[in-house]
Enzyme design. Structure first.
Site, mmCIF file in Angstrom:
data_model
loop_
_atom_site.group_PDB
_atom_site.id
_atom_site.type_symbol
_atom_site.label_atom_id
_atom_site.label_comp_id
_atom_site.label_asym_id
_atom_site.label_seq_id
_atom_site.Cartn_x
_atom_site.Cartn_y
_atom_site.Cartn_z
ATOM 1 N N LEU A 16 3.898 -8.741 20.761
ATOM 2 C CA LEU A 16 3.454 -7.957 21.910
ATOM 3 C C LEU A 16 2.141 -7.228 21.618
ATOM 4 C CD1 LEU A 16 6.982 -6.533 22.675
ATOM 5 C CD2 LEU A 16 5.666 -7.946 24.256
ATOM 6 N N LYS A 66 3.849 -7.618 4.517
ATOM 7 C CA LYS A 66 3.629 -6.168 4.437
ATOM 8 C C LYS A 66 3.576 -5.626 2.998
ATOM 9 C CE LYS A 66 5.372 -4.267 8.751
ATOM 10 N NZ LYS A 66 6.380 -3.363 9.300
ATOM 11 N N ASP A 102 3.830 3.063 10.727
ATOM 12 C CA ASP A 102 5.188 3.046 11.295
ATOM 13 C C ASP A 102 5.815 4.441 11.401
ATOM 14 O OD1 ASP A 102 5.428 0.355 11.821
ATOM 15 O OD2 ASP A 102 6.364 -0.114 9.888
ATOM 16 N N ALA A 129 17.716 1.155 4.908
ATOM 17 C CA ALA A 129 16.859 1.640 3.812
ATOM 18 C C ALA A 129 15.760 0.631 3.492
ATOM 19 C CB ALA A 129 17.722 1.915 2.584
ATOM 20 N N GLY A 130 15.338 -0.146 4.494
ATOM 21 C CA GLY A 130 14.260 -1.120 4.294
ATOM 22 C C GLY A 130 12.903 -0.476 4.484
ATOM 23 N N LYS A 157 19.940 0.815 -2.653
ATOM 24 C CA LYS A 157 18.631 0.740 -1.988
ATOM 25 C C LYS A 157 18.320 2.058 -1.277
ATOM 26 C CE LYS A 157 16.300 -2.699 0.749
ATOM 27 N NZ LYS A 157 16.576 -3.840 1.629
#
Ligand code: ATR
Length: 284
Positions: A16, A66, A102, A129-130, A157
């Site tokens: 988008l 990323k 972000d 937790a990413g 994590k």
């Protein structure tokens, strides 16, 4: 000046971002273009050279680059470095600098909808937790939220997020079932996992049974627009905050970094909703 902007990732064809940045350009009277550059992992280095040769002004970075892109950049902003992921790059005469928009985008979108949610005594729960959770956790700590709990399928994590705080914030790590049992303690619940994302729209990461009506339940998933979690939150009388607003505000911050211009957001949230509805991404 004409800005050459774009997105690298794989796949990117349903993004988008061209729609959003086109609107920003119209809104700020900035001349430019925003192109999609589909880039498989083995093509990353070559793609960056091409973009520099083409004199690109800046670009966004998405899955799966990323983290990997960081080793090709000349400089990484300190927040992005700590978060361990870059989603926005500026090309300054062949020198590439990476940022992560972000967390700030998330905070801006939430503040727009619920300005009081950042008062210090508030308690927040982050589910997941990413990379997205890391950015949001760091941004919430910087907002001064004093108590943050993190629940993740893989507990170890979640523990990795603790090294992201410079300011002291009380942080506890929970399992999903512990989080469900303590749900009435939280003023803000942020869902950052991919659970509930189309086509798995019937999934929900935790039950909201114990949620309080004053609590804001926030889901960063925006396909569908109303995830199962957000529908349950609304049915239980809690407040809701939708993922497409974070998408817009992280793009706004990236656009500011590239151009120095500040797009107005007034009608854009609705326009993006209409577009997502047009794609059938509403309740499925
Ligand atoms: P992103 O950059 O979007 O945050 P990510 O870094 O791959 O993506 O992180 C994905 C998050 O979703 C993680 O918290 C992951 O949990 P694990 O750390 O246990 O892998 C979570 N996640 C993905 N699928 C899940 C599932 N089916 N149930 C619970 N959590 C899930």
């Amino acid at each position: 000046m004409e800005f050459k902007l774009g997105l690298i990732g794989y796949p990117v064809q349903h993004s988008l971002s061209p729609f959003i940045h086109q609107k920003f350009m119209e809104n700020t009277s900035i001349q430019g273009s925003y192109q999609l550059f589909e880039t498989e992992p083995h093509q990353l280095e070559k793609r960056l050279e091409e973009l520099k040769r083409a004199d690109i002004s800046g670009f966004n970075v998405t899955v799966p680059h990323k983290q990997a892109i960081m080793s090709y950049l000349d400089e990484v902003d300190s927040d992005a470095y700590r978060i361990g992921a870059v989603n926005t790059v500026v090309n300054d005469k062949g020198r590439l600098k990476g940022y992560n928009t972000d967390g700030i985008g998330y905070v801006r979108s939430l503040a727009e909808a619920y300005p009081n949610v950042f008062q210090q005594e508030k308690k927040a729960l982050i589910l997941g937790a990413g990379g997205a959770a890391r950015g949001i956790y760091r941004a919430l700590v910087k907002q001064g939220i004093q108590g943050i709990s993190i629940a993740n399928r893989t507990k170890s994590k979640a523990e990795g997020l603790l090294d992201l705080q410079d300011l002291h914030t009380e942080t506890e790590i929970l399992s999903f079932s512990e989080a469900e049992a303590a749900l009435d303690n939280f003023d803000l619940i942020v869902q950052t996992t991919s659970v509930g994302m189309s086509p798995n729209h019937d999934e929900q990461v935790i039950s909201l049974n114990k949620v309080k009506p004053h609590t804001v339940v926030s889901d960063i998933v925006y396909k569908p627009l109303n995830t199962k979690l957000l529908r349950e939150a609304a049915n239980l009388g809690a407040k809701t905050h939708h993922g497409h607003t974070m998408l817009l505000y992280q793009a706004q911050y990236a656009f500011e970094i590239w151009t120095g211009a500040h797009p107005q957001m007034e009608s854009l949230v609705e326009q993006l909703e209409q577009r997502l509805r047009g794609n059938g991404y509403v309740n499925r």
